[in-house]
Design an enzyme around this catalytic site. Structure first.
Site, PDB file in Angstrom:
ATOM      1  N   GLN A 252       0.938  -1.226   0.089  1.00 56.38           N
ATOM      2  CA  GLN A 252       0.058   0.005  -0.035  1.00 56.38           C
ATOM      3  C   GLN A 252       1.031   1.271  -0.163  1.00 56.38           C
ATOM      4  O   GLN A 252       0.651   2.315  -0.459  1.00 56.38           O
ATOM      5  CB  GLN A 252      -0.952   0.102   1.126  1.00 56.38           C
ATOM      6  CG  GLN A 252      -1.984  -1.323   1.154  1.00 56.38           C
ATOM      7  CD  GLN A 252      -2.804  -0.995   0.021  1.00 56.38           C
ATOM      8  OE1 GLN A 252      -3.476  -0.053  -0.260  1.00 56.38           O
ATOM      9  NE2 GLN A 252      -2.742  -2.031  -0.740  1.00 56.38           N
ATOM     10  N   HIS A 255       1.292   3.283  -3.105  1.00 58.89           N
ATOM     11  CA  HIS A 255       0.347   4.243  -3.735  1.00 58.89           C
ATOM     12  C   HIS A 255       0.661   5.715  -4.045  1.00 58.89           C
ATOM     13  O   HIS A 255       0.466   6.309  -5.009  1.00 58.89           O
ATOM     14  CB  HIS A 255      -0.931   4.488  -2.714  1.00 58.89           C
ATOM     15  CG  HIS A 255      -1.958   3.225  -3.317  1.00 58.89           C
ATOM     16  ND1 HIS A 255      -2.791   3.637  -4.243  1.00 58.89           N
ATOM     17  CD2 HIS A 255      -2.516   2.173  -2.714  1.00 58.89           C
ATOM     18  CE1 HIS A 255      -3.686   2.806  -4.221  1.00 58.89           C
ATOM     19  NE2 HIS A 255      -3.542   1.654  -3.561  1.00 58.89           N
ATOM     20  N   GLU A 320      -7.512   3.213   7.046  1.00 52.66           N
ATOM     21  CA  GLU A 320      -8.388   3.068   6.239  1.00 52.66           C
ATOM     22  C   GLU A 320      -8.451   1.377   5.918  1.00 52.66           C
ATOM     23  O   GLU A 320      -9.557   0.976   5.965  1.00 52.66           O
ATOM     24  CB  GLU A 320      -7.930   3.600   4.794  1.00 52.66           C
ATOM     25  CG  GLU A 320      -8.726   3.121   3.644  1.00 52.66           C
ATOM     26  CD  GLU A 320      -7.858   3.974   2.344  1.00 52.66           C
ATOM     27  OE1 GLU A 320      -8.519   3.705   1.429  1.00 52.66           O
ATOM     28  OE2 GLU A 320      -6.928   4.076   2.357  1.00 52.66           O
ATOM     29  N   HIS A 321      -7.358   0.605   5.653  1.00 53.13           N
ATOM     30  CA  HIS A 321      -7.318  -0.697   5.493  1.00 53.13           C
ATOM     31  C   HIS A 321      -6.621  -1.479   6.824  1.00 53.13           C
ATOM     32  O   HIS A 321      -5.593  -0.767   7.351  1.00 53.13           O
ATOM     33  CB  HIS A 321      -6.312  -1.157   4.241  1.00 53.13           C
ATOM     34  CG  HIS A 321      -6.701  -0.480   2.935  1.00 53.13           C
ATOM     35  ND1 HIS A 321      -6.109   0.709   2.497  1.00 53.13           N
ATOM     36  CD2 HIS A 321      -7.623  -0.777   2.029  1.00 53.13           C
ATOM     37  CE1 HIS A 321      -6.858   0.832   1.426  1.00 53.13           C
ATOM     38  NE2 HIS A 321      -7.655   0.118   1.093  1.00 53.13           N
ATOM     39  N   ASP A 354      -8.991  -4.224  -2.883  1.00 52.61           N
ATOM     40  CA  ASP A 354      -8.809  -3.313  -3.673  1.00 52.61           C
ATOM     41  C   ASP A 354      -9.332  -3.555  -5.130  1.00 52.61           C
ATOM     42  O   ASP A 354     -10.022  -2.498  -5.913  1.00 52.61           O
ATOM     43  CB  ASP A 354      -7.307  -2.709  -3.921  1.00 52.61           C
ATOM     44  CG  ASP A 354      -6.827  -1.594  -2.844  1.00 52.61           C
ATOM     45  OD1 ASP A 354      -7.788  -1.391  -1.995  1.00 52.61           O
ATOM     46  OD2 ASP A 354      -5.817  -1.419  -2.544  1.00 52.61           O
ATOM     47  N   HIS A 414     -47.499  27.040  13.999  1.00 55.33           N
ATOM     48  CA  HIS A 414     -47.361  25.848  14.192  1.00 55.33           C
ATOM     49  C   HIS A 414     -48.554  25.419  14.640  1.00 55.33           C
ATOM     50  O   HIS A 414     -49.228  24.381  14.300  1.00 55.33           O
ATOM     51  CB  HIS A 414     -46.116  25.258  14.729  1.00 55.33           C
ATOM     52  CG  HIS A 414     -44.968  25.620  13.914  1.00 55.33           C
ATOM     53  ND1 HIS A 414     -44.390  26.723  13.685  1.00 55.33           N
ATOM     54  CD2 HIS A 414     -44.092  24.649  13.749  1.00 55.33           C
ATOM     55  CE1 HIS A 414     -43.251  26.445  13.156  1.00 55.33           C
ATOM     56  NE2 HIS A 414     -42.783  25.195  13.147  1.00 55.33           N
TER      57      HIS A 414
END
Length: 443
Positions: A252, A255, A320-321, A354, A414
């Site tokens: 990862q 990336h 995230e992961h 992914d 109201h």
């Protein structure tokens, strides 16, 4: 709690300074798009992507010509992955039911799940052509039955990437634009002379894309804050070794230059062995230029004494992961509360999530997992409630309660909305502005 950092990433103050610079750049770019439309978009595309075709939207002929460059094997792989994504998204959609219940005699309440009417799907691709992101955003929107789906992706090496365009087309995109970065996001959300704006933006991207989505939220909806990828490996010596941990972290880290990757373990020996293995792999990894920078600036190695401490640290980081390889994977599944997606067991890995397994890879970053999950078919649906009163008795009874509660807050107008129903359907005379009486008082 005993938590030892064998390696830390860039200090938070430096990360905040980076974010501030990105924020200013994005704000100026979006203002320019709002003011000058297509001209601003073209200038940015020429500046950042060196790309200036007659039209950024691909025609049907363009799409077919580009897709023809995709090999049969590649096309089959794309279709297989997309089928898995659609299958899981459809199962999720089938779990979301419209409801109507009679909460008391004559009072019916319900909700309907209605698709967002237009969505802009961003598919990253300037550095790596993110074919899978088209499945995750475009195909999932198609399962949700969004009427207008448009997609934007940057050029790859100076031209549209055939596999990305194929995935967008097969996924169900109605319009495809070869536009990346802030200009792609801004054009879809703000609109230009040639692009009608959408109601919602989805998809992952770099820090500039994520910040553009954040600034545009409110003007349009967004799926979530999905910035540069993050990964965490939670491991012990019973289920993982240094090679597995190092591979999953660097897988990862490649990336981008700012992709956090964290090893969380209760074994100092595994931690030190993993750090050594990372050094070894970086010497042979083709994407080492990127991965090594992420590891240097954003890599962390954390050793805890207990599994409870590991759980606390993991939920605080809210990665995230999260790859879990321990003797109690299901325990982490049961107890973890803040993350994007879990990948349980050594046989599972983030890359499968992914690219192909079927769950969505657009996931929360920067601790957003504390308050939201990832992109899924439900993100494209708006749950709208409705109510229906069908008897005079119900209109009168609810009206009396409603009127008194409105007067409790001082809302005379109201209250009169309730009172007029009490007069018409209950035959009870309620002077304007006095609120509905208790029934026994009226009698």
């Amino acid at each position: 709690m005993t938590v030892t950092y064998l390696k830390r990433g860039k200090p938070e103050a430096e990360r905040a300074a980076d974010d501030s610079a990105v924020r200013a750049t994005v704000e100026a770019a979006l203002a320019d798009i709002a003011a000058r439309g297509d001209a601003a978009v073209r200038e940015m595309a020429e500046k950042f992507d060196s790309y200036s075709p007659p039209s950024y939207r691909l025609s049907d002929d363009d799409i077919q010509r580009i897709i023809a460059k995709v090999s049969d094997r590649e096309m089959a792989d794309i279709k297989f992955a997309q089928a898995q994504v659609r299958k899981f998204a459809q199962a999720q959609r089938d779990s979301m039911l419209d409801i109507e219940v009679e909460t008391m005699p004559g009072v019916f309440l319900g909700h309907k799940n209605i698709p967002v009417q237009s969505v802009g799907c961003y598919v990253p691709g300037g550095k790596f052509p993110m074919v899978a992101s088209a499945h995750m955003s475009v195909a999932t929107a198609s399962v949700a039955k969004v009427p207008r789906i448009i997609a934007a992706t940057p050029p790859f090496k100076g031209e549209p990437n055939p596999a990305v365009i194929a995935a967008m087309h097969l996924g169900g995109a109605d319009e495809i634009y070869v536009l990346g970065g802030i200009q792609g996001i801004g054009a879809m959300a703000i609109g230009t002379e040639t692009i009608d704006p959408v109601h919602m933006l989805v998809g992952p991207g770099n820090a500039f894309v994520a910040e553009a989505k954040r600034q545009l939220f409110g003007r349009v909806g967004i799926d979530l804050f999905a910035g540069p990828t993050e990964t965490m490996v939670i491991a012990d010596e019973t289920a993982a070794d240094a090679e597995l941990c190092a591979t999953d972290l660097l897988g990862q880290a490649e990336h981008g230059y700012n992709s956090p990757c964290v090893l969380l373990t209760n074994s100092r020996r595994l931690a030190e062995a993993t750090m050594a293995e990372i050094d070894r792999i970086l010497k042979i990894l083709p994407t080492a230029d990127t991965a090594s920078k992420s590891w240097e600036d954003y890599g962390e190695v954390i050793v805890c004494d207990t599994y409870d401490e590991m759980l606390t640290v993991a939920d605080d980081i809210a990665s995230e992961h999260v790859q879990v390889m321990t003797d109690r994977d299901d325990w982490f599944l049961e107890h973890m509360t803040c993350y994007g997606a879990l990948f349980l067991g050594a046989r599972t890995n983030v890359a499968n999530g992914d690219k192909v397994i079927g769950t969505n890879h657009t996931l929360p970053t920067k601790k957003a997992g504390r308050y939201t999950g990832g992109l899924w078919v439900g993100k494209y649906l708006k749950t709208h409630s409705y109510q229906r009163v069908t008897t005079d008795e119900a209109a009168t009874m609810v009206g009396e309660y409603g009127s008194r509660l409105c007067m409790l807050e001082g809302f005379v107008g109201h209250a009169e909305q309730c009172n007029i129903r009490v007069r018409r359907y209950g035959g009870i005379n309620v002077p304007y502005g006095e609120g509905a009486p208790y029934r026994e008082a009226a009698e």
